[in-house]
Write a protein that holds these residues in place. Structure first.
Motif, mmCIF file in Angstrom:
data_model
loop_
_atom_site.group_PDB
_atom_site.id
_atom_site.type_symbol
_atom_site.label_atom_id
_atom_site.label_comp_id
_atom_site.label_asym_id
_atom_site.label_seq_id
_atom_site.Cartn_x
_atom_site.Cartn_y
_atom_site.Cartn_z
ATOM 1 N N GLN A 158 5.398 -134.029 11.405
ATOM 2 C CA GLN A 158 4.402 -133.486 12.468
ATOM 3 C C GLN A 158 4.817 -133.195 13.740
ATOM 4 O OE1 GLN A 158 1.155 -132.999 11.365
ATOM 5 N NE2 GLN A 158 0.339 -131.715 13.123
ATOM 6 N N PRO A 159 4.981 -132.038 14.377
ATOM 7 C CA PRO A 159 5.534 -131.901 15.630
ATOM 8 C C PRO A 159 4.810 -132.548 16.984
ATOM 9 C CG PRO A 159 4.152 -129.802 14.960
ATOM 10 C CD PRO A 159 4.304 -130.913 13.807
ATOM 11 N N VAL A 160 5.709 -133.232 17.527
ATOM 12 C CA VAL A 160 4.987 -133.939 18.502
ATOM 13 C C VAL A 160 5.500 -133.569 19.862
ATOM 14 C CG1 VAL A 160 4.622 -136.301 17.367
ATOM 15 C CG2 VAL A 160 7.022 -135.922 18.385
ATOM 16 N N LEU A 161 6.697 -132.996 20.088
ATOM 17 C CA LEU A 161 7.260 -132.383 21.230
ATOM 18 C C LEU A 161 8.091 -131.099 21.276
ATOM 19 C CD1 LEU A 161 7.355 -133.435 24.424
ATOM 20 C CD2 LEU A 161 9.440 -134.406 23.855
ATOM 21 N N ASN A 162 7.738 -130.062 22.016
ATOM 22 C CA ASN A 162 8.244 -128.809 21.835
ATOM 23 C C ASN A 162 8.641 -128.433 23.153
ATOM 24 O OD1 ASN A 162 8.706 -126.133 21.402
ATOM 25 N ND2 ASN A 162 6.508 -125.596 21.031
ATOM 26 N N THR A 163 9.941 -128.095 23.544
ATOM 27 C CA THR A 163 10.316 -127.767 24.900
ATOM 28 C C THR A 163 9.894 -126.312 25.315
ATOM 29 O OG1 THR A 163 12.419 -126.530 23.978
ATOM 30 C CG2 THR A 163 12.660 -128.899 24.313
ATOM 31 N N GLU A 164 9.368 -125.513 24.447
ATOM 32 C CA GLU A 164 8.823 -124.077 24.838
ATOM 33 C C GLU A 164 7.391 -124.047 24.633
ATOM 34 O OE1 GLU A 164 10.496 -121.422 26.144
ATOM 35 O OE2 GLU A 164 11.897 -122.890 26.381
ATOM 36 N N SER A 165 6.751 -125.262 24.786
ATOM 37 C CA SER A 165 5.362 -125.328 24.652
ATOM 38 C C SER A 165 4.709 -124.682 26.283
ATOM 39 C CB SER A 165 4.492 -126.592 24.491
ATOM 40 O OG SER A 165 3.482 -126.814 24.992
ATOM 41 N N HIS A 166 3.620 -124.006 26.119
ATOM 42 C CA HIS A 166 3.235 -123.396 27.322
ATOM 43 C C HIS A 166 3.063 -124.387 28.231
ATOM 44 C CE1 HIS A 166 -0.767 -124.072 25.261
ATOM 45 N NE2 HIS A 166 -1.014 -124.209 26.566
ATOM 46 N N HIS A 167 2.744 -125.771 27.815
ATOM 47 C CA HIS A 167 2.361 -126.500 28.791
ATOM 48 C C HIS A 167 3.757 -126.935 29.689
ATOM 49 C CE1 HIS A 167 -1.566 -127.639 26.826
ATOM 50 N NE2 HIS A 167 -0.756 -127.874 25.741
ATOM 51 N N PHE A 168 4.790 -126.783 29.185
ATOM 52 C CA PHE A 168 5.974 -127.029 29.897
ATOM 53 C C PHE A 168 6.710 -125.568 30.387
ATOM 54 C CE2 PHE A 168 5.930 -130.436 26.577
ATOM 55 C CZ PHE A 168 5.142 -131.095 27.274
ATOM 56 N N GLY A 169 5.888 -124.425 30.509
ATOM 57 C CA GLY A 169 6.179 -123.241 31.058
ATOM 58 C C GLY A 169 7.206 -122.440 29.994
ATOM 59 N N GLY A 170 6.817 -122.726 28.821
ATOM 60 C CA GLY A 170 7.418 -121.942 27.708
ATOM 61 C C GLY A 170 6.561 -120.684 27.359
ATOM 62 N N TRP A 171 6.944 -120.087 26.423
ATOM 63 C CA TRP A 171 6.304 -118.890 26.014
ATOM 64 C C TRP A 171 5.802 -119.073 24.679
ATOM 65 C CZ3 TRP A 171 8.859 -117.521 21.597
ATOM 66 C CH2 TRP A 171 10.070 -117.751 21.224
ATOM 67 N N ILE A 172 5.596 -120.329 24.204
ATOM 68 C CA ILE A 172 5.162 -120.371 22.679
ATOM 69 C C ILE A 172 3.729 -121.066 22.798
ATOM 70 C CG2 ILE A 172 5.040 -121.654 20.524
ATOM 71 C CD1 ILE A 172 8.220 -121.804 20.665
ATOM 72 N N ASP A 173 2.465 -120.165 22.511
ATOM 73 C CA ASP A 173 1.299 -120.628 22.894
ATOM 74 C C ASP A 173 0.779 -121.539 21.434
ATOM 75 O OD1 ASP A 173 0.736 -119.530 25.263
ATOM 76 O OD2 ASP A 173 0.432 -117.607 24.202
ATOM 77 N N THR A 174 1.466 -121.273 20.459
ATOM 78 C CA THR A 174 0.914 -121.877 19.080
ATOM 79 C C THR A 174 2.079 -122.776 18.827
ATOM 80 O OG1 THR A 174 -0.129 -119.912 18.433
ATOM 81 C CG2 THR A 174 0.403 -121.684 16.723
ATOM 82 N N GLU A 175 1.699 -124.198 18.697
ATOM 83 C CA GLU A 175 2.748 -125.243 18.333
ATOM 84 C C GLU A 175 3.401 -124.859 17.061
ATOM 85 O OE1 GLU A 175 3.660 -127.564 20.535
ATOM 86 O OE2 GLU A 175 2.675 -126.402 22.001
#
Length: 664
Positions: free
Chosen positions: A616-633
């Motif tokens: 299960q994914p738990v941390l994503n560097t490109e999450s939009h929460h972290f200024g990334g461009w991926i809206d879907t985990e």
């Protein structure tokens, strides 16, 4: 059969050719310890210098003692006697020790300014007492005086029995009090306690490493030119202010580590320990041997019993008086070699066991670590050693030098070299993996991507290497700049892989969690004595219109993840390196790490994974929460219960990393 414990030879078989040298290290330590202790039970009983020398309040007056073996006569001077250089003589006690008793409790008062006047054959001069707990500078004359420190209400500790949580690897926030404020001025202990400690606790760090605490006249030395070893730097506040800082940190569950400088000392005479008794060899080697060729400072004579007494007492003092939770020993390489390790690559074991090895310095390090552990068994001991000396982070009882961790100093250099000299598409992931995971057998490492060294003017932080001048105009959330997009992505990836792979502990320098722009440049003549770059611009990470907050949010998520899972206790197991795809996969316990360093290509293909459980994914560097461009985990990785391993399709976008947790 050897008469000493050489367990280190089993831990690192490459050392067997040097058995006699290691055996001599152990024997020399035991002999030196026995000679120092005599009838004392332990090193803690020996390291009592600050309890004997200096100023001590008695029921009927004050006692002041000093060590000045070359002196013919010694006088205490100060505002209490109108600075009369003959009014208050000390009497000789033998062995270079001197003493005076001043009757009456008001003979010296809290805050009294004092010095010691020393006469030798043909010379007389004033000095700051060696064991002064406070040294202050006169704003008019710029001269330094000792100050008697005896507040009417001594500090009362609220957290009296704090012990660092040894079940969680140290996640260290390296900090400098003076530059911790936003205003262009010297910040204080109280401001740090009020403003910065809550920030550190919120980020999730469980330890702070404080620089520049020991008194140093030259602010721009970053605290590494110590003049008064028992005095708290007065530019930041009072001893009670520092105690309140440490007490507050403990109440927040944060251990406090002192950046200890015993590798050299300021060569200053009027305000330091240099030529205290008129000789250049009281504390240091005589002549040119006592001069550090690279630092312009003085080198201790670690073979002299009185010097060992002074330095070991200093270790006990900071643990006992201020409740520090350990030390980061600065400049250990300089202490280990007669040439201070200058100009040597240390690419052969022969270079560790040669006539260049300073056995006195090595024995002192063993003494220092043994003493600290005797006083506080759960303290942290970290060695800054660039040479990679074998056994540095192994117990003395096993043939080592007794530290808990060594700093992983090679990795920051690797990152800077890579960012400066190598195109993104040419990054060598095999070399990266080697730099991340190389260890001395059985020894723990504090990993870090950058420290204060990389933030000093003349160098650049990782974020500044990545973004350069574009940081000034395009860190706002409204602009789309490919330079900034790259910088944001790689800043997070570099920190994640460093934190999770580079050691059994992790360290970050103050402000770098949000990519603090520019450098650190202390006020000095060349910059017009400006404080412009000797501060931290915290508002940048609070401004919702700027991207800095995303880097800080990611750092906090990463630190909390590493802390909550005790991640750094797990070994790193390499699963895949694909040089062409710039793909790197590894596992740590139940966690899977997938990195795609490629600058332009996403990865979408089959990946072999160990076991048969899903992830299960738990941390994503490109999450939009972290200024990334991926809206879907990222999607979970489904389990396959009918096979011992998994061959699954995995999608990893360019310049991104995902952490997965096993569902079982």
């Amino acid at each position: 059969m050897s008469s000493v414990n050489l367990e280190i030879l089993k831990i690192d078989p490459y050392l067997k050719s040097y058995t006699s040298a290691i055996e001599w290290q152990v024997k020399r330590f035991n002999m030196k310890k026995k000679a120092l202790l005599k009838n004392k039970k332990g090193l803690s009983d020996f390291a009592d210098g600050y309890l004997y020398f200096g100023f001590h309040k008695k029921a009927d007056g004050w006692v002041y003692r000093e060590w000045a073996p070359n002196a013919q006569s010694v006088f205490l001077i100060g505002d209490f006697n109108g600075w009369d250089r003959t009014a208050t003589p000390l009497k000789p006690l033998g062995s270079g020790n001197w003493e005076v008793f001043l009757p009456g409790e008001k003979s010296l008062t809290h805050g009294s300014r004092v010095k010691v006047h020393i006469k030798t054959e043909g010379r007389s001069f004033d000095r700051v007492p060696l064991y002064c707990k406070r040294v202050v500078q006169d704003k008019n004359t710029f001269a330094f005086d000792g100050q008697v420190w005896n507040p009417a209400q001594p500090y009362r500790w609220r957290e009296k029995t704090f012990h660092p949580d040894q079940s969680v690897p140290p996640l260290i926030y390296e900090a400098h009090i003076g530059i911790a404020g936003e205003a262009p001025e010297v910040s204080t202990f109280n401001e740090f306690t009020q403003n910065i400690l809550p920030h550190i606790a919120g980020l999730g760090y469980n330890a702070i490493q404080l620089m520049a605490i020991m008194e140093h006249p030259y602010y721009a030395s970053f605290g590494y030119q110590v003049s008064n070893f028992f005095a708290v730097s007065s530019r930041f506040g009072t001893p009670e202010d520092l105690k309140a800082l440490i007490d507050t940190a403990h109440r927040l569950g944060i251990a406090v580590i002192l950046d200890l400088v015993h590798s050299h000392a300021s060569r200053n005479v009027l305000d330091g320990i240099g030529e205290f008794d008129g000789t250049d060899y009281q504390f240091f080697h005589a002549g040119l041997e006592g001069d550090h060729p690279a630092w312009g400072s003085k080198v201790f004579n670690y073979d002299k019993p009185e010097v060992l007494h002074f330095l070991l007492s200093n270790i006990k003092f900071w643990l006992d008086e201020y409740h520090f939770d350990g030390f980061r020993f600065d400049g250990v390489t300089s202490m280990l070699y007669h040439n201070h390790g200058l100009g040597i690559n240390f690419d052969s074991y022969d270079q560790y066991f040669s006539p260049n090895t300073d056995m006195a310095g090595l024995t002192y390090l063993q003494m220092a670590s043994s003493l600290a552990k005797e006083i506080k068994p759960d303290c942290f001991l970290i060695a800054e050693d660039m040479s990679g000396f074998p056994g540095m982070a192994l117990p003395v009882s096993l043939g080592g030098l007794g530290f808990d961790y060594r700093l992983g100093m090679g990795l920051p250099d690797f990152w800077i070299h890579t960012l400066r000299d190598v195109n993104d598409e040419d990054w060598d992931l095999k070399t990266l993996w080697h730099e991340l995971t190389q260890r001395r057998p059985g020894e723990k490492v504090i990993g870090y991507a950058e420290s204060h060294d990389q933030a000093i003017v003349g160098d650049k932080t990782i974020m500044f290497w990545l973004a350069g001048q574009d940081m000034y105009n395009d860190m706002n959330v409204f602009n789309q700049n490919p330079v900034i997009e790259r910088a944001m992505a790689l800043h997070k990836m570099i920190r994640l892989i460093t934190c999770t792979c580079a050691g059994e502990g992790y360290m970050n320098f103050m402000g770098n969690e949000f990519g603090h722009p520019e450098w650190i440049d202390f006020p000095r003549e060349d910059n017009g004595w400006s404080y412009q770059y000797a501060r931290r611009q915290w508002h940048l990470a609070e401004d919702t219109n700027l991207r800095y907050r995303y880097l800080q949010d990611f750092d906090s998520a990463m630190i909390h993840f590493a802390r909550d899972t005790k991640l750094l206790e797990y070994p790193s197991e390499l699963l895949l390196i694909d040089t062409w795809a710039k793909l790197l996969l590894y596992s740590k316990g139940p966690y899977l790490f997938a990195f795609n360093f490629h600058p332009t290509r996403d990865f979408n293909g089959f990946i072999p994974l160990p076991g048969n459980s899903g992830y299960q994914p738990v941390l994503n560097t490109e999450s939009h929460h972290f200024g990334g461009w991926i809206d879907t985990e990222p999607a979970p990785i489904a389990s396959k219960s009918d096979c011992p391993g998994m061959l699954t399709t995995l999608y990893i976008p360019k310049r991104s990393a995902v952490v997965y947790s096993s569902v079982c």
